[in-house]
Scaffold this motif. Structure first.
Motif, PDB file in Angstrom:
ATOM      1  N   LEU A   1      -7.666  -4.452  -9.729  1.00  0.00           N
ATOM      2  CA  LEU A   1      -6.721  -4.588  -8.630  1.00  0.00           C
ATOM      3  C   LEU A   1      -6.352  -6.046  -8.385  1.00  0.00           C
ATOM      4  CD1 LEU A   1      -8.675  -1.965  -7.784  1.00  0.00           C
ATOM      5  CD2 LEU A   1      -7.128  -2.002  -5.869  1.00  0.00           C
TER       6      LEU A   1
ATOM      7  N   ILE B   1      -5.556  -2.683  -2.391  1.00  0.00           N
ATOM      8  CA  ILE B   1      -6.355  -3.854  -2.019  1.00  0.00           C
ATOM      9  C   ILE B   1      -6.625  -3.828  -0.516  1.00  0.00           C
ATOM     10  CG2 ILE B   1      -6.346  -6.379  -1.831  1.00  0.00           C
ATOM     11  CD1 ILE B   1      -4.809  -6.393  -4.552  1.00  0.00           C
TER      12      ILE B   1
ATOM     13  N   ARG C   1      -0.561  -1.265  -5.873  1.00  0.00           N
ATOM     14  CA  ARG C   1      -1.788  -2.063  -5.966  1.00  0.00           C
ATOM     15  C   ARG C   1      -2.125  -2.799  -4.668  1.00  0.00           C
ATOM     16  NH1 ARG C   1      -1.521  -6.656  -9.566  1.00  0.00           N
ATOM     17  NH2 ARG C   1      -0.257  -5.250 -10.805  1.00  0.00           N
TER      18      ARG C   1
END
Length: 196
Positions: free
Chosen positions: A119, A28, A24
């Motif tokens: 996210l 990002i 994740r």
């Protein structure tokens, strides 16, 4: 009097799952890169300063693990619904909603299923809202002691980092205003028949 029976008919299904997404943070960072390269982005349902990437965000190699996880989820959901045709993720985009950003109510026409993956979700960043497709019910409705999935005209589902929601593309939804001082970042995608 005979016993009253009740059956739920023509239900609307909303599926959700929390991914084990160790990737994740990398996604990002990739989102921030995309936003820096194309600061104007795309304007569709995003309001209040929200940014949306161009289409096919999942097709970048950095997103391959997420795309695989989402396709597996789609396959599992379609299996549970006993859909015989193979389904495929056709398009995807990422949304960055700063403080005050939100998404107006909309559907995803010409698709079968749609999804949202979170996210980044700071506290008070705004949840996803699904609206009842039973519009006629709003013409005259009762007062309920407690709203439930079968009586409510809309339902609010929490924005949780790592969570995926999968729902019929015709189901109208919106995203509440981000009331935090950090960005809410989500990724949306559409699913359709592989052969149509």
């Amino acid at each position: 009097m005979n016993k009253i029976k009740c059956e739920l008919v023509f239900p609307t299904t909303i599926f959700f799952s929390d991914l084990s997404d160790s990737y994740r943070e990398e996604l990002i960072d990739y989102t921030r890169y995309c936003q820096a390269v194309d600061p104007s982005g795309v304007q569709k349902t995003n309001m209040g300063g929200g940014w949306q990437s161009k289409d096919n965000w999942l097709d970048n190699s950095v997103c391959s693990r997420l795309k695989n996880d989402l396709q597996n989820l789609v396959n599992e959901v379609c299996g549970s619904l006993q859909i015989s045709e193979k389904m495929k993720i056709y398009n995807s985009w990422v949304n960055v909603n700063p403080s005050g950003g939100y998404n107006v109510a909309h559907t995803h026409p010409r698709n079968y299923l749609s999804g949202c993956y979170y996210l980044q979700t700071p506290e008070n960043c705004g949840n996803i809202v699904f609206y009842s497709p039973l519009h006629a019910k709003e013409m005259l409705d009762a007062h309920y002691g407690q709203m439930t999935a079968t009586t409510a005209n809309h339902l609010i589902y929490p924005a949780v980092a790592g969570r995926v929601y999968l729902f019929p593309s015709w189901l109208q939804h919106s995203v509440e205003q981000n009331r935090s001082d950090q960005d809410r970042i989500s990724m949306s995608f559409n699913v359709f028949f592989e052969k149509f």
